[in-house]
Design a protein around this motif. Structure first.
Motif, PDB file in Angstrom:
ATOM      1  N   THR A 161      -1.400  -9.782  -0.765  1.00  0.00           N
ATOM      2  CA  THR A 161      -0.647  -9.102   0.285  1.00  0.00           C
ATOM      3  C   THR A 161       0.431 -10.009   0.855  1.00  0.00           C
ATOM      4  N   ALA A 162       0.071 -11.263   1.123  1.00  0.00           N
ATOM      5  CA  ALA A 162       1.035 -12.225   1.660  1.00  0.00           C
ATOM      6  C   ALA A 162       2.173 -12.456   0.673  1.00  0.00           C
ATOM      7  N   ALA A 163       1.838 -12.536  -0.616  1.00  0.00           N
ATOM      8  CA  ALA A 163       2.871 -12.757  -1.640  1.00  0.00           C
ATOM      9  C   ALA A 163       3.800 -11.558  -1.739  1.00  0.00           C
ATOM     10  N   MET A 164       3.246 -10.346  -1.622  1.00  0.00           N
ATOM     11  CA  MET A 164       4.067  -9.143  -1.689  1.00  0.00           C
ATOM     12  C   MET A 164       5.012  -9.056  -0.497  1.00  0.00           C
ATOM     13  N   ILE A 165       4.483  -9.309   0.692  1.00  0.00           N
ATOM     14  CA  ILE A 165       5.319  -9.290   1.893  1.00  0.00           C
ATOM     15  C   ILE A 165       6.420 -10.330   1.794  1.00  0.00           C
ATOM     16  N   ASP A 166       6.073 -11.492   1.282  1.00  0.00           N
ATOM     17  CA  ASP A 166       7.055 -12.573   1.141  1.00  0.00           C
ATOM     18  C   ASP A 166       8.209 -12.137   0.244  1.00  0.00           C
ATOM     19  N   ARG A 167       7.917 -11.484  -0.866  1.00  0.00           N
ATOM     20  CA  ARG A 167       8.959 -11.054  -1.802  1.00  0.00           C
ATOM     21  C   ARG A 167       9.823  -9.940  -1.216  1.00  0.00           C
ATOM     22  N   LEU A 168       9.185  -9.048  -0.464  1.00  0.00           N
ATOM     23  CA  LEU A 168       9.938  -7.938   0.121  1.00  0.00           C
ATOM     24  C   LEU A 168      10.818  -8.390   1.280  1.00  0.00           C
ATOM     25  N   VAL A 169      10.296  -9.295   2.088  1.00  0.00           N
ATOM     26  CA  VAL A 169      10.974  -9.682   3.328  1.00  0.00           C
ATOM     27  C   VAL A 169      12.070 -10.722   3.100  1.00  0.00           C
ATOM     28  N   HIS A 170      11.956 -11.494   2.027  1.00  0.00           N
ATOM     29  CA  HIS A 170      12.884 -12.605   1.813  1.00  0.00           C
ATOM     30  C   HIS A 170      14.347 -12.176   1.890  1.00  0.00           C
ATOM     31  N   HIS A 171      14.681 -11.079   1.233  1.00  0.00           N
ATOM     32  CA  HIS A 171      16.050 -10.545   1.271  1.00  0.00           C
ATOM     33  C   HIS A 171      15.976  -9.111   1.771  1.00  0.00           C
ATOM     34  N   SER A 172      15.712  -8.922   3.037  1.00  0.00           N
ATOM     35  CA  SER A 172      15.514  -7.549   3.506  1.00  0.00           C
ATOM     36  C   SER A 172      16.012  -7.353   4.927  1.00  0.00           C
ATOM     37  N   TYR A 173      16.182  -6.079   5.270  1.00  0.00           N
ATOM     38  CA  TYR A 173      16.491  -5.658   6.631  1.00  0.00           C
ATOM     39  C   TYR A 173      15.377  -4.723   7.099  1.00  0.00           C
ATOM     40  N   LEU A 174      14.970  -4.897   8.344  1.00  0.00           N
ATOM     41  CA  LEU A 174      13.945  -4.049   8.940  1.00  0.00           C
ATOM     42  C   LEU A 174      14.613  -3.041   9.863  1.00  0.00           C
ATOM     43  N   LEU A 175      14.424  -1.750   9.567  1.00  0.00           N
ATOM     44  CA  LEU A 175      14.955  -0.679  10.399  1.00  0.00           C
ATOM     45  C   LEU A 175      13.787  -0.049  11.154  1.00  0.00           C
ATOM     46  N   LEU A 176      13.885  -0.025  12.479  1.00  0.00           N
ATOM     47  CA  LEU A 176      12.785   0.460  13.313  1.00  0.00           C
ATOM     48  C   LEU A 176      13.054   1.879  13.798  1.00  0.00           C
ATOM     49  N   PHE A 177      12.112   2.767  13.520  1.00  0.00           N
ATOM     50  CA  PHE A 177      12.196   4.161  13.933  1.00  0.00           C
ATOM     51  C   PHE A 177      11.171   4.353  15.060  1.00  0.00           C
ATOM     52  N   ASP A 178      11.654   4.319  16.292  1.00  0.00           N
ATOM     53  CA  ASP A 178      10.722   4.349  17.422  1.00  0.00           C
ATOM     54  C   ASP A 178      10.826   5.622  18.251  1.00  0.00           C
ATOM     55  N   GLY A 179      11.409   6.673  17.666  1.00  0.00           N
ATOM     56  CA  GLY A 179      11.523   7.930  18.391  1.00  0.00           C
ATOM     57  C   GLY A 179      10.296   8.799  18.212  1.00  0.00           C
ATOM     58  N   GLN A 180      10.331   9.955  18.852  1.00  0.00           N
ATOM     59  CA  GLN A 180       9.257  10.930  18.719  1.00  0.00           C
ATOM     60  C   GLN A 180       9.378  11.630  17.381  1.00  0.00           C
ATOM     61  N   SER A 181       8.261  12.090  16.848  1.00  0.00           N
ATOM     62  CA  SER A 181       8.268  12.830  15.597  1.00  0.00           C
ATOM     63  C   SER A 181       9.210  14.023  15.682  1.00  0.00           C
ATOM     64  N   ASN A 182      10.112  14.137  14.710  1.00  0.00           N
ATOM     65  CA  ASN A 182      11.037  15.265  14.686  1.00  0.00           C
ATOM     66  C   ASN A 182      10.289  16.581  14.540  1.00  0.00           C
ATOM     67  N   ILE A 242      -4.518  -2.141   2.679  1.00  0.00           N
ATOM     68  CA  ILE A 242      -4.102  -1.342   1.528  1.00  0.00           C
ATOM     69  C   ILE A 242      -4.423  -2.080   0.230  1.00  0.00           C
ATOM     70  N   PHE A 243      -4.140  -3.392   0.243  1.00  0.00           N
ATOM     71  CA  PHE A 243      -4.212  -4.168  -0.996  1.00  0.00           C
ATOM     72  C   PHE A 243      -5.468  -5.042  -1.101  1.00  0.00           C
ATOM     73  N   TYR A 244      -6.229  -5.128  -0.026  1.00  0.00           N
ATOM     74  CA  TYR A 244      -7.542  -5.794  -0.017  1.00  0.00           C
ATOM     75  C   TYR A 244      -7.476  -7.314  -0.169  1.00  0.00           C
ATOM     76  N   ASP A 245      -6.585  -7.799  -0.963  1.00  0.00           N
ATOM     77  CA  ASP A 245      -6.496  -9.234  -1.246  1.00  0.00           C
ATOM     78  C   ASP A 245      -5.455  -9.860  -0.324  1.00  0.00           C
ATOM     79  N   GLU A 246      -5.890 -10.774   0.555  1.00  0.00           N
ATOM     80  CA  GLU A 246      -4.973 -11.377   1.529  1.00  0.00           C
ATOM     81  C   GLU A 246      -3.871 -12.182   0.850  1.00  0.00           C
ATOM     82  N   GLN A 247      -4.218 -12.914  -0.181  1.00  0.00           N
ATOM     83  CA  GLN A 247      -3.230 -13.747  -0.865  1.00  0.00           C
ATOM     84  C   GLN A 247      -2.166 -12.889  -1.550  1.00  0.00           C
TER      85      GLN A 247
END
Length: 242
Positions: free
Chosen positions: A210-231, A203-208
């Motif tokens: 992208t890594a910085a963005m993920i780092d900022r989002l994940v540092h204080h975050s919760y991951l909610l997984l939606f693994d069901g079938q499409s409603n 999406i962002f093309y630039d690896e560095q």
């Protein structure tokens, strides 16, 4: 008499609701009467404030929290539906990343959480990510980017829906990165996506970056997984079976 009351209400910036209540409220003492119409006025203003917050948030639909089923959502051990509904993660300035297949309820839940936040007097901004990027790009071209950033800074919760659904150019990706960086430890962010982190570089093309963005989002975050079938697929199959 009502007209005279209306004149003074306008001078005091009281609503027409105050005038209407003054004619119907009945209490045994002047103090009780005054207390009741003031209480009703405050209640009325609070409802107007909440409605204004919901309208300005930009939700595409109004989804209710009570209509969402958590049966096919994997929540972190220290996250409960009540925790999400009460917006405690916003008070703690934490993020939510809602990840899963298309049609599994990510947008529904993000919207419902946002509306609950509005009901608690919080400022929310709901954007489809592609639309947010377009607004940022247009603002930059028009020289109004700082104004849009200032508006985003006023939010308690920023919701980026359909993250990664539409590719963006490098300049747009850089502006979106600025939004996420500016939100870091200042306001909560909710992202709904069907892309795992390893594919974000597409999406962002630039690896560095992208890594910085993920780092900022994940540092204080919760991951909610939606693994069901499409409603939507499920509903379509149920209609076909009927």
């Amino acid at each position: 008499m009502n007209e005279d009351i209306s004149v003074y209400c306008r001078k005091l910036r009281l609503s027409r609701n105050f005038v209407n209540n003054s004619a119907v409220v009945e209490k045994s003492s002047p103090q009780e009467y005054l207390l009741e119409i003031l209480r009703l006025e405050c209640e009325y203003r609070e409802k107007l404030k909440i409605e204004r917050l919901i309208k300005t948030a930009g939700f595409y639909n109004r989804k209710r929290f009570c209509d969402f089923c958590f049966d096919e959502v994997k929540l972190p051990s220290d996250v409960t539906p009540v925790y999400l509904k009460e917006g405690r993660f916003i008070e703690e300035v934490k993020n939510l990343i809602l990840y899963g297949n298309v049609g599994t309820g990510k947008t529904h839940l993000a919207t419902a959480i946002g509306i609950e936040a509005c009901n608690r007097g919080m400022k929310v901004g709901f954007y489809r990510t592609a639309n947010l990027v377009n607004q940022l790009s247009d603002a930059k071209k028009a020289g109004n980017l700082s104004k849009l950033f200032n508006n985003l800074r006023k939010l308690d919760l920023l919701i980026c829906d359909e993250w990664g659904y539409v590719p963006m150019d490098r300049a747009s990706a850089q502006i979106l990165f600025q939004v996420i960086s500016d939100s870091y430890e200042r306001r909560s962010v909710i992202i709904t996506t069907n892309l795992e982190f390893s594919r974000w570089v597409g999406i962002f093309y630039d690896e560095q970056m992208t890594a910085a963005m993920i780092d900022r989002l994940v540092h204080h975050s919760y991951l909610l997984l939606f693994d069901g079938q499409s409603n939507r697929v499920r509903d379509s199959l149920m209609k076909s079976a009927g």
